[in-house]
Design a protein around this motif. Structure first.
Motif, PDB file in Angstrom:
ATOM      1  N   VAL A 172       0.838  -1.191   0.000  1.00  0.00           N
ATOM      2  CA  VAL A 172       0.000   0.000   0.000  1.00  0.00           C
ATOM      3  C   VAL A 172       0.879   1.249   0.000  1.00  0.00           C
ATOM      4  N   ILE A 173       0.723   2.055  -1.034  1.00  0.00           N
ATOM      5  CA  ILE A 173       1.504   3.274  -1.138  1.00  0.00           C
ATOM      6  C   ILE A 173       0.907   4.328  -0.208  1.00  0.00           C
ATOM      7  N   SER A 174      -0.384   4.605  -0.383  1.00  0.00           N
ATOM      8  CA  SER A 174      -0.985   5.675   0.408  1.00  0.00           C
ATOM      9  C   SER A 174      -2.485   5.477   0.569  1.00  0.00           C
ATOM     10  N   SER A 175      -3.007   6.144   1.592  1.00  0.00           N
ATOM     11  CA  SER A 175      -4.446   6.152   1.852  1.00  0.00           C
ATOM     12  C   SER A 175      -4.920   7.587   1.769  1.00  0.00           C
ATOM     13  N   ARG A 176      -6.100   7.775   1.199  1.00  0.00           N
ATOM     14  CA  ARG A 176      -6.566   9.124   0.978  1.00  0.00           C
ATOM     15  C   ARG A 176      -8.064   9.219   1.237  1.00  0.00           C
ATOM     16  N   ILE A 177      -8.468  10.282   1.905  1.00  0.00           N
ATOM     17  CA  ILE A 177      -9.899  10.564   2.067  1.00  0.00           C
ATOM     18  C   ILE A 177     -10.175  11.905   1.414  1.00  0.00           C
ATOM     19  N   ARG A 178     -11.212  11.949   0.602  1.00  0.00           N
ATOM     20  CA  ARG A 178     -11.594  13.215  -0.013  1.00  0.00           C
ATOM     21  C   ARG A 178     -13.043  13.514   0.360  1.00  0.00           C
ATOM     22  N   GLY A 190     -20.403  12.663   0.471  1.00  0.00           N
ATOM     23  CA  GLY A 190     -19.430  13.453  -0.284  1.00  0.00           C
ATOM     24  C   GLY A 190     -18.033  12.883  -0.141  1.00  0.00           C
ATOM     25  N   MET A 191     -17.975  11.657   0.355  1.00  0.00           N
ATOM     26  CA  MET A 191     -16.657  11.089   0.664  1.00  0.00           C
ATOM     27  C   MET A 191     -16.208  10.064  -0.368  1.00  0.00           C
ATOM     28  N   ARG A 192     -14.959  10.174  -0.719  1.00  0.00           N
ATOM     29  CA  ARG A 192     -14.326   9.146  -1.528  1.00  0.00           C
ATOM     30  C   ARG A 192     -13.093   8.712  -0.730  1.00  0.00           C
ATOM     31  N   GLY A 193     -13.049   7.441  -0.385  1.00  0.00           N
ATOM     32  CA  GLY A 193     -11.862   6.916   0.274  1.00  0.00           C
ATOM     33  C   GLY A 193     -11.086   6.151  -0.764  1.00  0.00           C
ATOM     34  N   SER A 194      -9.786   6.384  -0.868  1.00  0.00           N
ATOM     35  CA  SER A 194      -9.060   5.605  -1.857  1.00  0.00           C
ATOM     36  C   SER A 194      -7.704   5.164  -1.343  1.00  0.00           C
ATOM     37  N   VAL A 195      -7.296   4.035  -1.850  1.00  0.00           N
ATOM     38  CA  VAL A 195      -6.042   3.431  -1.428  1.00  0.00           C
ATOM     39  C   VAL A 195      -5.229   3.138  -2.677  1.00  0.00           C
ATOM     40  N   ARG A 202     -13.024  20.806  -1.961  1.00  0.00           N
ATOM     41  CA  ARG A 202     -12.650  19.405  -2.053  1.00  0.00           C
ATOM     42  C   ARG A 202     -11.476  19.245  -1.115  1.00  0.00           C
ATOM     43  N   MET A 203     -11.742  18.721   0.093  1.00  0.00           N
ATOM     44  CA  MET A 203     -10.597  18.556   0.995  1.00  0.00           C
ATOM     45  C   MET A 203     -10.085  17.137   0.925  1.00  0.00           C
ATOM     46  N   GLN A 204      -8.798  17.053   1.009  1.00  0.00           N
ATOM     47  CA  GLN A 204      -8.160  15.757   0.887  1.00  0.00           C
ATOM     48  C   GLN A 204      -7.173  15.580   2.033  1.00  0.00           C
ATOM     49  N   VAL A 205      -7.197  14.410   2.629  1.00  0.00           N
ATOM     50  CA  VAL A 205      -6.172  14.073   3.608  1.00  0.00           C
ATOM     51  C   VAL A 205      -5.495  12.805   3.114  1.00  0.00           C
ATOM     52  N   MET A 206      -4.183  12.827   3.082  1.00  0.00           N
ATOM     53  CA  MET A 206      -3.450  11.725   2.477  1.00  0.00           C
ATOM     54  C   MET A 206      -2.324  11.302   3.401  1.00  0.00           C
ATOM     55  N   THR A 219      -6.732   8.474   8.614  1.00  0.00           N
ATOM     56  CA  THR A 219      -6.872   9.528   7.613  1.00  0.00           C
ATOM     57  C   THR A 219      -8.271  10.140   7.693  1.00  0.00           C
ATOM     58  N   TRP A 220      -9.269   9.285   7.840  1.00  0.00           N
ATOM     59  CA  TRP A 220     -10.650   9.750   7.968  1.00  0.00           C
ATOM     60  C   TRP A 220     -10.827  10.598   9.233  1.00  0.00           C
ATOM     61  N   ASN A 221     -10.206  10.181  10.327  1.00  0.00           N
ATOM     62  CA  ASN A 221     -10.318  10.950  11.568  1.00  0.00           C
ATOM     63  C   ASN A 221      -9.825  12.375  11.395  1.00  0.00           C
ATOM     64  N   ILE A 222      -8.708  12.514  10.703  1.00  0.00           N
ATOM     65  CA  ILE A 222      -8.168  13.859  10.461  1.00  0.00           C
ATOM     66  C   ILE A 222      -9.139  14.645   9.576  1.00  0.00           C
ATOM     67  N   ALA A 223      -9.589  14.013   8.503  1.00  0.00           N
ATOM     68  CA  ALA A 223     -10.500  14.704   7.571  1.00  0.00           C
ATOM     69  C   ALA A 223     -11.786  15.106   8.280  1.00  0.00           C
TER      70      ALA A 223
END
Lengths: 351, 175
Positions: free
Chosen positions: A24-30, A172-177, A123-127, A136-140
């Motif tokens: 897993v490179i990264s996790s992202r919540i938008r 409004g959330m997109r979680g991506s890995v 569009r906020m993103q936490v990565m 990541t979701w907690n921060i977002a």
């Protein structure tokens, strides 16, 4: 912070740390959010866009969590600067095509970025590096809670957060890995895995998000559905799927390692060899070869090279990064030469 | 066989198109085939897809839908069908009747579950429903992380809340 300051450190998504960072490179919540009563960016006039820009930047400046951030107005950036931010995954390719009334707010650690007036007002993103969606979701979620106190969001109890495109309505959330799946690609299993994912309403995209191809065995998996399921439930579902893919990739790696070691070592070392000796190389070839060297490093088949240094090459060989490093505009041909030079220097075997 | 497009090069790509139930075979050279596929990609964006989904049925009711205009931003339902994007938050109210089935088709649900902004909790009297939802989220997470004691505690807490307040049912999920 100035845009060039970002050059001095690696990008968060390529830090190569965190849980399961071999795959897993990264996790992202938008999160997509809009302001009540104001037209969405595509339908808004210039004045409304400016109004949103001012309102949002004011709100951000009041939030302690977002103190260490910088606002980049897109109208003040040239095309290389914009591309540079896209390469660092701090804003989307679509956003980079626009200027007036558009901005991106970036925190100094590059974990948080907020695009203003992209498809939605915010569009906020936490990565974060590694397999880390919950954190990541907690921060977002926290940033969103603070912003909600300052900004009147467009929201309906039945339909949740209202977005320009109905495919994002609800959370409004997109979680991506982002995953690195070289063994599944080499053993030709990846299509089967991705087809199964699509059936479960998950999306697969390439390295640079929407509309990009899978390059260098990198795949981004994200949820498609945003209405009818809570955020943590969606994340739980993504996590379940990602865990299975990690397992499959591990199995494929083990299988190749035990049954087809010569082929594997050949592929990996040839890739390493080309990177160390090429004088002209495209960014696409670079990523594909770096992907295999990364696999070699994960499997212990390549030594004497530092993971962080390798990860950094994924980004510093991108077109805008090269031009930033050189501090001048370079043609595509000049970049291919420069890129090869940087790679040779960084991978120069020290012992 | 020569290319149907330019009539010069050898046709190497064989395409079967079905338009309005008419089957049409095309034999193209590589270059013309590439052009053709670009046409298809450019003509077929997300807007068309969503617009197509929003195209419920072509009857009288539909004509009425097309002329509805959002009183806040002026976007019409016809605009939405064309561009696949809504104009502002109020559009959701203006087109409510037509958006509900569309959202259901996209997401498999037309009922939001998940967090709400702070102001919504206050002004829309959502507090209770939201609490339960947040607890359900936590429960889901606890189960996933195999924290079963925590999960049991949360389950009881949810049950408790659900039993206690039917008078606040308005704010609760309809499901």
């Amino acid at each position: 912070m100035k845009i060039n300051d970002l050059l001095s450190h690696g990008s968060e998504w390529l830090r190569g740390t965190g849980p399961n960072s071999d795959i897993v490179i990264s996790s992202r919540i938008r999160l997509a959010r809009n302001l009540f009563k104001i037209s969405f960016p595509h339908w808004a006039n210039k004045k409304q866009c400016e109004q949103v820009l001012t309102t949002v930047t004011d709100a951000v400046s009041k939030i302690a969590l977002l103190k260490q951030t910088t606002v980049f107005n897109l109208s003040a950036l040239d095309s290389i600067d914009k591309q540079f931010l896209v390469e660092r995954h701090l804003m989307s390719h679509d956003h980079a095509q626009k200027s007036e009334g558009r901005a991106v707010i970036v925190d100094n650690e590059e974990i948080v970025s907020i695009m203003i007036n992209e498809e939605d007002h915010l569009r906020m993103q936490v990565m974060q590096s590694g397999f880390n969606l919950y954190e990541t979701w907690n921060i977002a979620g926290k940033i969103d809670d603070h912003l909600a106190k300052e900004l009147p969001y467009a929201f309906l109890p039945d339909w949740g957060y209202l977005t320009a495109c109905p495919t994002n309505t609800g959370t409004g959330m997109r979680g991506s890995v982002m995953l690195h799946l070289p063994a599944l690609v080499m053993t030709r299993q990846v299509d089967r895995v991705l087809a199964a994912i699509a059936k479960l309403s998950f999306n697969t995209r390439g390295l640079y998000g929407e509309g990009t191809q899978a390059l260098g065995n990198f795949f981004q998996i994200s949820n498609q559905v945003s209405l009818g399921h809570g955020e943590e439930e969606i994340i739980g579902n993504i996590n379940g799927i990602i865990r299975q893919i990690i397992e499959q990739e591990h199995q494929a790696r083990e299988l190749m390692f035990s049954k087809n070691r010569a082929m594997l070592e050949d592929k990996i070392n040839r890739s390493f060899g080309i990177l160390k000796s090429a004088y002209i190389i495209s960014s696409q070839e670079t990523i594909e070869l770096l992907s295999l060297v990364r696999l070699g490093l994960d499997l212990g088949l390549i030594k004497h090279i530092d993971q962080a240094r390798l990860n950094d090459l994924f980004i510093s060989t991108q077109p805008a990064h090269l031009q930033k490093i050189e501090n001048k505009k370079l043609t595509s041909e000049e970049r291919d030469v420069k890129r090869a030079q940087i790679i040779r220097k960084r991978l120069g075997v020290s012992n | 066989m020569l290319c149907d497009g330019c009539g010069k090069n050898q046709a190497t790509v064989h395409l079967t198109e079905i338009v309005n139930d008419q089957m049409n075979e095309l034999h193209l050279c590589e270059e013309c085939a590439r052009k053709k596929s670009q046409d298809v990609e450019q003509n077929f964006g997300l807007g068309d897809l969503l617009g197509g989904m929003a195209d419920i049925n072509k009857n009288e009711k539909d004509k009425e839908a097309v002329s509805i205009k959002c009183p806040n931003c002026g976007l019409t339902y016809a605009d939405f069908r064309k561009i696949g994007r809504l104009g502002c938050g109020d559009c959701y109210n203006a087109f409510k009747k037509y958006l509900a089935p569309l959202l259901k088709r996209i997401h498999g649900s037309s009922q939001h579950v998940g967090k709400s902004p702070v102001f919504a909790k206050k002004t829309l009297g959502l507090k209770k429903g939201i609490d339960i939802q947040e607890l359900r989220n936590k429960l889901q997470r606890a189960v996933e992380q195999e924290q079963f004691e925590e999960a049991a505690r949360l389950r009881d807490q949810i049950k408790n809340l659900e039993v206690k307040g039917p008078e606040e049912g308005e704010a609760d999920r309809k499901a």
